[in-house]
Design an enzyme around this catalytic site. Structure first.
Site, PDB file in Angstrom:
ATOM      1  N   HIS B  60       0.842  -1.199   0.000  1.00  0.00           N
ATOM      2  CA  HIS B  60       0.000   0.000   0.000  1.00  0.00           C
ATOM      3  C   HIS B  60       0.872   1.242   0.000  1.00  0.00           C
ATOM      4  O   HIS B  60       2.082   1.163   0.246  1.00  0.00           O
ATOM      5  CB  HIS B  60      -0.986  -0.009   1.175  1.00  0.00           C
ATOM      6  CG  HIS B  60      -0.365   0.075   2.538  1.00  0.00           C
ATOM      7  ND1 HIS B  60       0.530  -0.864   3.021  1.00  0.00           N
ATOM      8  CD2 HIS B  60      -0.516   0.992   3.541  1.00  0.00           C
ATOM      9  CE1 HIS B  60       0.885  -0.532   4.246  1.00  0.00           C
ATOM     10  NE2 HIS B  60       0.275   0.601   4.592  1.00  0.00           N
ATOM     11  N   HIS B  62       1.359   3.828   1.922  1.00  0.00           N
ATOM     12  CA  HIS B  62       1.809   4.586   3.088  1.00  0.00           C
ATOM     13  C   HIS B  62       3.338   4.614   3.040  1.00  0.00           C
ATOM     14  O   HIS B  62       3.981   3.618   2.671  1.00  0.00           O
ATOM     15  CB  HIS B  62       1.316   3.959   4.394  1.00  0.00           C
ATOM     16  CG  HIS B  62      -0.098   4.351   4.725  1.00  0.00           C
ATOM     17  ND1 HIS B  62      -0.879   3.654   5.605  1.00  0.00           N
ATOM     18  CD2 HIS B  62      -0.860   5.398   4.283  1.00  0.00           C
ATOM     19  CE1 HIS B  62      -2.076   4.243   5.698  1.00  0.00           C
ATOM     20  NE2 HIS B  62      -2.076   5.295   4.897  1.00  0.00           N
ATOM     21  N   ASP B  64       5.875   4.362   4.946  1.00  0.00           N
ATOM     22  CA  ASP B  64       6.771   3.364   5.546  1.00  0.00           C
ATOM     23  C   ASP B  64       6.786   2.045   4.773  1.00  0.00           C
ATOM     24  O   ASP B  64       7.501   1.118   5.152  1.00  0.00           O
ATOM     25  CB  ASP B  64       6.435   3.144   7.034  1.00  0.00           C
ATOM     26  CG  ASP B  64       4.995   2.734   7.276  1.00  0.00           C
ATOM     27  OD1 ASP B  64       4.123   3.120   6.464  1.00  0.00           O
ATOM     28  OD2 ASP B  64       4.714   2.041   8.270  1.00  0.00           O
ATOM     29  N   HIS B  65       6.019   1.989   3.676  1.00  0.00           N
ATOM     30  CA  HIS B  65       6.018   0.776   2.847  1.00  0.00           C
ATOM     31  C   HIS B  65       6.525   1.014   1.424  1.00  0.00           C
ATOM     32  O   HIS B  65       6.689   0.066   0.675  1.00  0.00           O
ATOM     33  CB  HIS B  65       4.613   0.157   2.811  1.00  0.00           C
ATOM     34  CG  HIS B  65       4.173  -0.343   4.144  1.00  0.00           C
ATOM     35  ND1 HIS B  65       4.136  -1.677   4.473  1.00  0.00           N
ATOM     36  CD2 HIS B  65       3.788   0.318   5.259  1.00  0.00           C
ATOM     37  CE1 HIS B  65       3.731  -1.814   5.732  1.00  0.00           C
ATOM     38  NE2 HIS B  65       3.513  -0.611   6.233  1.00  0.00           N
ATOM     39  N   HIS B 268       5.852  -5.373  12.095  1.00  0.00           N
ATOM     40  CA  HIS B 268       5.237  -4.036  11.979  1.00  0.00           C
ATOM     41  C   HIS B 268       4.890  -3.476  13.360  1.00  0.00           C
ATOM     42  O   HIS B 268       3.799  -2.957  13.599  1.00  0.00           O
ATOM     43  CB  HIS B 268       3.982  -4.058  11.090  1.00  0.00           C
ATOM     44  CG  HIS B 268       3.621  -2.693  10.562  1.00  0.00           C
ATOM     45  ND1 HIS B 268       2.698  -1.875  11.182  1.00  0.00           N
ATOM     46  CD2 HIS B 268       4.075  -1.997   9.501  1.00  0.00           C
ATOM     47  CE1 HIS B 268       2.596  -0.746  10.499  1.00  0.00           C
ATOM     48  NE2 HIS B 268       3.413  -0.788   9.474  1.00  0.00           N
TER      49      HIS B 268
END
Lengths: 301, 301
Positions: B60, B62, B64-65, B268
């Site tokens: 996705h 966001h 941090d990904h 996570h």
């Protein structure tokens, strides 16, 4: 003035070297210059308070100078920042950041202001009562600016003994600090120079990266205290420097010499070199006051 | 199958922890899953060959990904990559990467293919002769997929003693491995099971991050060998988990239990916790086979 080098190597981040980013502390203001990938971690490692960064200057839109920006902008949100953040950089930087914020559905909870640059002439991009920042148009493969940070000349300093000797009332002190002469009650005029000392000397810092050898910058950086000039290559790779619009250590030194700066800091080293000491040796054949940037190093002037 | 955790902490990268990214090695293929800021440095630290990564899966958008993706794509160029690179991720990932390449005037010198995802149902996104990858629709604040990596069932294994005993010619071997029965010259039919052994057991790995507790994924990950399920929070922060569409360690364990997976890897983690051991303790009250992801850790199954 204090300069902290967060990263000063060209191209890709590696295990022990970081792409361009540095923090300039001047008159209690913190300016972040460039923001390669990993800058936020480098800020943490160097114990620089995120909340003190309100102005970020981006030289150009090559990845090693701005890929860390969106992460920093996002982290400011996660840290519940409320203070405005100002970003100065080439046209397009706003689109890049806003597209990513939009797609992650993560707008900032603080004011985010973009000051997009496109002028080919030097211009003032930031000014307050103590500091002024101007662009230094550079010559690279994409639109690029260096930045000149200058302390403003402060007030003249009161010569307390002199004003007391002349029995000048305190209500005139501010006028005197502003440079005014004083007329005494008996009509005598005391010149300002007899009542004040010169203000503190101002300091200036010029950041010039990335650029090919470009003499047009010399008038803009004339006599600065400290010049950071990129030296991606050594003179042995002169042809490659020309081709990629970068400079050699010798060329950076030549610019420093011609601009009669006080100190030259070299950086933006290509990762092809095992050691950076050759950069200093090469530059010292032209200019005597050479310093080498390195990640985590600080310079105080 | 070998899983290398490059980063498994939520939100911002810190000095010693990294946002989500992991490498799955399966049947000699390397798949990169998510690509938080700093992933390329983590790849170097973990000595994973850049040239072996041909497929990148983004769960996705966001930060941090995926904030490390554009840097990795650029570095591949600097390393003179020529092999095609395939990126699988939510609609918009292509715009983000291409806008940045365009503004830096730095197109890739290799084929860059985007496979943008928008389906709300599980779909096959990658398939070759040995491996198949399907999406696992997750429930988060933005459009998100997990990914299921499955080895394909191989050929049946020849029972050499049996085929020799029946004097079956080698030209029939491939048919036998494909599961065919054999009719001998005398008309006798030898069933395939008498000529072969079962193929090697296949392995499967499911990556599920980020997501709220979401039972709809259970049929999709039923009986997998290894499930990586996000556990951003502990049960004490259940309300916060619900509000932010994340899971607790207990909820991850409940999904593992209901899907009767063999092993559960937690990751996570929110950076609010000083130690990650509490995640294991909490999950073990529900499900026995719990492993904790951590940056730089590898798991072989």
């Amino acid at each position: 003035m204090k300069l902290t080098i967060l990263g000063c190597y060209a191209a890709t981040p590696r295990t022990f070297t970081n792409p361009t980013s540095q923090v300039l502390e001047i008159k209690n203001r913190l300016f972040l210059i460039d923001c390669g990938e990993g800058t936020q971690v480098q800020l943490r490692k160097n114990k620089i308070k995120f909340s003190k960064i309100n102005h970020i200057f981006i030289s150009h839109l090559h990845g090693d100078h701005f890929f860390g920006l969106v992460g920093l902008v996002s982290t400011f949100s996660l840290l519940n920042r409320t203070t405005d953040l100002h970003i100065y950089g080439p046209e397009g930087v706003k689109d890049i950041i806003l597209l990513q914020l939009k797609l992650s559905n993560a707008w900032t909870n603080y004011g985010l202001f973009f000051h997009e640059l496109k002028s080919l002439d030097s211009e003032i991009v930031y000014e307050d009562d103590k500091v002024i920042v101007k662009t230094i148009p550079l010559k690279h493969r994409v639109y690029t600016n260096g930045f000149l940070f200058e302390e403003k000349v402060g007030e003249r300093k009161l010569n307390v003994a002199a004003v007391q000797q002349h029995k000048i009332e305190t209500c005139y002190y501010q006028n005197i600090k502003n440079g005014k002469d004083i007329t005494l009650d008996d009509g005598a005029i005391i010149p300002n120079t007899a009542l004040t000392f010169d203000p503190d000397a101002t300091k200036s810092y010029a950041f010039c990266s990335d650029t090919i050898y470009h003499e047009a910058i010399i008038p803009l950086i004339k006599n600065v205290d400290v010049l950071y000039h990129e030296s991606t290559f050594l003179q042995s790779e002169e042809a490659l420097a020309k081709k990629t619009f970068h400079s050699t250590a010798q060329e950076a030194a030549l610019i420093a010499q011609k601009a009669t700066v006080k100190k030259l800091i070299l950086g933006h080293y290509s990762t092809r070199y095992d050691s950076i000491s050759s950069f200093k040796a090469e530059a010292e054949s032209i200019f005597s006051s050479i310093l080498l940037a390195d990640d985590g190093k600080t310079f105080e002037f």
